[in-house]
Write a protein that holds these residues in place. Structure first.
Motif, PDB file in Angstrom:
ATOM      1  N   ILE A 141       2.463 -10.045  -8.041  1.00  0.00           N
ATOM      2  CA  ILE A 141       2.115  -8.659  -7.730  1.00  0.00           C
ATOM      3  C   ILE A 141       0.602  -8.470  -7.682  1.00  0.00           C
ATOM      4  N   THR A 142      -0.094  -8.997  -8.695  1.00  0.00           N
ATOM      5  CA  THR A 142      -1.551  -8.814  -8.725  1.00  0.00           C
ATOM      6  C   THR A 142      -2.243  -9.600  -7.615  1.00  0.00           C
ATOM      7  N   LEU A 143      -1.729 -10.775  -7.290  1.00  0.00           N
ATOM      8  CA  LEU A 143      -2.308 -11.552  -6.195  1.00  0.00           C
ATOM      9  C   LEU A 143      -2.070 -10.857  -4.860  1.00  0.00           C
ATOM     10  N   THR A 144      -0.915 -10.217  -4.722  1.00  0.00           N
ATOM     11  CA  THR A 144      -0.634  -9.453  -3.507  1.00  0.00           C
ATOM     12  C   THR A 144      -1.629  -8.312  -3.341  1.00  0.00           C
ATOM     13  N   GLY A 145      -2.044  -7.700  -4.456  1.00  0.00           N
ATOM     14  CA  GLY A 145      -3.032  -6.619  -4.375  1.00  0.00           C
ATOM     15  C   GLY A 145      -4.317  -7.061  -3.707  1.00  0.00           C
ATOM     16  N   ILE A 146      -4.774  -8.284  -4.015  1.00  0.00           N
ATOM     17  CA  ILE A 146      -5.980  -8.803  -3.370  1.00  0.00           C
ATOM     18  C   ILE A 146      -5.754  -8.985  -1.883  1.00  0.00           C
ATOM     19  N   PHE A 147      -4.630  -9.596  -1.523  1.00  0.00           N
ATOM     20  CA  PHE A 147      -4.354  -9.869  -0.107  1.00  0.00           C
ATOM     21  C   PHE A 147      -4.226  -8.580   0.695  1.00  0.00           C
ATOM     22  N   VAL A 148      -3.529  -7.593   0.137  1.00  0.00           N
ATOM     23  CA  VAL A 148      -3.367  -6.309   0.837  1.00  0.00           C
ATOM     24  C   VAL A 148      -4.723  -5.619   0.991  1.00  0.00           C
ATOM     25  N   GLY A 149      -5.560  -5.685  -0.039  1.00  0.00           N
ATOM     26  CA  GLY A 149      -6.894  -5.089   0.066  1.00  0.00           C
ATOM     27  C   GLY A 149      -7.728  -5.738   1.153  1.00  0.00           C
TER      28      GLY A 149
END
Length: 249
Positions: A141-149
């Protein structure tokens, strides 16, 4: 005993292995985790990024190209609310896409062990404790936050889907490279390596699969990912307030 072993094996030198006190008992679960730890972190990272990339490009750069973004920004809501709504929705889609792909890989492991092990009869399987499942989910979930940003920020600057795809591709290649590096390293990662954005999370995923992830390294990766994702999200929301960026005026 040594004479018998020497006669059977062809020499006294071959008996040394039986006298060693440092022999490591073979653990099939750990060996399976090490083998899959070389491949799965890269696949999970690519699934997370690719799951958000196409939809993210279309939902921002695509709407700008079609002219529907202007109508959306005229709605009586703050622009940052619209930006955060897109970020959250993209994150949910990316997580669902990665989870479905990861689940498919896990279900296929018992039937594809020979492909990964070069034809041997080794049973490839992984078992997670509830804590490890929680760690895996929060890492994703937290790694996805970086990618989405990253995807949203670069898509806002683009004026078309094609331009957004061209702009995001270098970032995609960097993410793939970060996923590939741990495949060629068997050494135990240093603490400083977990501080590197994205790469540290890939190392954490690999350590989790082999059962060597410490709570400190996991917390460092999650907190770092949340901080970077928050900065990127705030920056993307700020870009939505810029008429020059959104409409090129």
């Amino acid at each position: 005993k040594e004479d018998i072993l020497a006669s059977r094996l062809g020499g006294a030198a071959y008996t040394e292995v039986f006298a060693s006190d440092t022999m490591e008992t073979f653990n099939e679960q750990k060996a399976s985790g090490r083998m899959l730890g070389m491949l799965l972190p890269m696949l999970i990272t690519i699934f997370l990024f690719a799951g958000a990339m196409q939809i993210g490009i279309d939902s921002i750069a695509g709407e700008k190209e079609r002219g529907t973004m202007a109508n959306l920004l005229l709605a009586p809501v703050p622009r940052r609310t619209i930006a955060f709504g897109k970020l959250i929705s993209l994150g949910v889609v990316a997580i669902l896409s990665a989870c479905s792909s990861f689940l498919g890989i896990m279900l296929s492991l018992p039937f594809s062990g020979a492909m990964f092990t070069g034809g041997s009869e080794m049973n490839l399987s992984l078992s997670f404790t509830p804590l490890q499942i929680l760690q895996l989910i929060l890492l994703m979930i937290t790694l996805t936050g970086i990618f989405v940003g990253i995807i949203c920020t670069l898509s806002v600057y683009a004026k078309s889907v094609k331009e957004a795809g061209t702009t995001i591709m270098p970032a995609y290649l960097v993410v793939m490279f970060c996923g590939l590096i741990p495949m060629f390293s068997q050494a135990t990662p240093e603490f400083s390596q977990f501080l590197v954005p994205v790469y540290g999370s890939v190392l954490a995923l690999k350590s989790l699969l082999v059962g060597e992830l410490t709570t400190l390294n996991w917390l460092v990766c999650c907190v770092e990912n949340l901080a970077i994702a928050g900065v990127l999200g705030l920056f993307a929301g700020k870009l939505f307030d810029s008429e020059k960026v959104m409409f090129g005026v």
